[in-house]
Design a protein around this motif. Structure first.
Motif, PDB file in Angstrom:
ATOM      1  N   ARG A 113       0.831  -1.208   0.000  1.00  0.00           N
ATOM      2  CA  ARG A 113       0.000   0.000   0.000  1.00  0.00           C
ATOM      3  C   ARG A 113       0.862   1.255   0.000  1.00  0.00           C
ATOM      4  NH1 ARG A 113      -4.560  -1.030   4.411  1.00  0.00           N
ATOM      5  NH2 ARG A 113      -5.051   1.107   3.849  1.00  0.00           N
ATOM      6  N   GLY A 114       2.151   1.089  -0.260  1.00  0.00           N
ATOM      7  CA  GLY A 114       3.033   2.235  -0.400  1.00  0.00           C
ATOM      8  C   GLY A 114       3.765   2.676   0.853  1.00  0.00           C
ATOM      9  N   VAL A 115       3.592   1.973   1.949  1.00  0.00           N
ATOM     10  CA  VAL A 115       4.233   2.380   3.204  1.00  0.00           C
ATOM     11  C   VAL A 115       5.755   2.302   3.072  1.00  0.00           C
ATOM     12  CG1 VAL A 115       4.479   1.888   5.669  1.00  0.00           C
ATOM     13  CG2 VAL A 115       2.243   1.656   4.570  1.00  0.00           C
ATOM     14  N   ALA A 116       6.267   1.145   2.680  1.00  0.00           N
ATOM     15  CA  ALA A 116       7.721   0.983   2.553  1.00  0.00           C
ATOM     16  C   ALA A 116       8.286   1.908   1.484  1.00  0.00           C
ATOM     17  CB  ALA A 116       8.072  -0.470   2.259  1.00  0.00           C
ATOM     18  N   ALA A 117       7.552   2.078   0.388  1.00  0.00           N
ATOM     19  CA  ALA A 117       8.024   2.956  -0.693  1.00  0.00           C
ATOM     20  C   ALA A 117       8.172   4.387  -0.193  1.00  0.00           C
ATOM     21  CB  ALA A 117       7.064   2.892  -1.879  1.00  0.00           C
ATOM     22  N   LEU A 118       7.227   4.858   0.579  1.00  0.00           N
ATOM     23  CA  LEU A 118       7.313   6.215   1.099  1.00  0.00           C
ATOM     24  C   LEU A 118       8.461   6.351   2.092  1.00  0.00           C
ATOM     25  CD1 LEU A 118       6.151   9.043   1.048  1.00  0.00           C
ATOM     26  CD2 LEU A 118       4.713   8.385   2.941  1.00  0.00           C
ATOM     27  N   LEU A 119       8.621   5.370   2.961  1.00  0.00           N
ATOM     28  CA  LEU A 119       9.739   5.401   3.905  1.00  0.00           C
ATOM     29  C   LEU A 119      11.071   5.396   3.157  1.00  0.00           C
ATOM     30  CD1 LEU A 119       8.349   2.910   6.550  1.00  0.00           C
ATOM     31  CD2 LEU A 119       8.911   5.311   6.996  1.00  0.00           C
ATOM     32  N   LEU A 120      11.201   4.521   2.169  1.00  0.00           N
ATOM     33  CA  LEU A 120      12.447   4.430   1.410  1.00  0.00           C
ATOM     34  C   LEU A 120      12.721   5.732   0.653  1.00  0.00           C
ATOM     35  CD1 LEU A 120      14.875   2.762   0.500  1.00  0.00           C
ATOM     36  CD2 LEU A 120      13.451   1.878  -1.366  1.00  0.00           C
TER      37      LEU A 120
END
Length: 169
Positions: A113-120
């Motif tokens: 849902r994009g959580v890791a992508a946003l953190l990265l």
């Protein structure tokens, strides 16, 4: 592709609108929640790749979160005031233009849902502003596709883990 309504700590708005992360950093009061998130994420999301005994052994090796919090290089994402993702970086003292991506975990209910992508992406942007040219990491088999999707290349594969890196532009 919508990200839903989670946000980095103290971010303004949701990711889809008005994303502005000024203070997404973890603090020591978050540590118990971060540790619970790491345990749940690893036990559920890595189950199809590793034996239970391997996951438990790997969890014993997850260290250094406290040091990342002290250094101000560990981020958290929240949904309804609960931590649903975390991750950070450590500067490489041997190579000043490199940093290691560390401690990336997402709650199983928020995968893809994009959580890791946003953190990265946030880690990458902060590292770029601080003069970092290369990021590197050790990925589990469950995380390898995510990191490849985000431009990391395999340097070598070991038993059940992958050494990866990426040049920042």
């Amino acid at each position: 592709m919508g990200y839903g309504f989670f946000r980095l700590r103290r971010a303004v708005g949701c990711f889809r609108q008005n994303y502005e992360s000024k203070h997404p950093y973890a603090s020591f009061k978050d540590l118990a929640h971060i540790q619970a998130l790491i345990s749940k994420s690893a036990r559920i999301l890595q189950a199809q790749y590793y034996k239970k005994s391997e996951i438990e052994a790997a969890l014993e090796l997850v260290r250094g979160i406290e040091e990342l919090i002290i250094a101000g290089s560990f981020l958290v994402a929240e949904h309804e005031r609960k931590i649903i993702g975390c991750g950070g970086w450590a500067f490489d003292v041997s190579y000043p233009r490199k940093a290691e991506i560390r401690g990336f975990f997402v709650h199983p209910d928020f995968v893809r849902r994009g959580v890791a992508a946003l953190l990265l992406n946030t880690c990458e942007n902060i590292c770029l502003r601080r003069g970092i040219e290369t990021l590197y990491l050790t990925a589990t088999l469950s995380g390898e596709p995510f990191y490849k999707k985000h431009g990391f290349l395999n340097l070598r594969d070991s038993i059940g883990i992958c050494q990866m890196d990426r040049l920042l532009n």
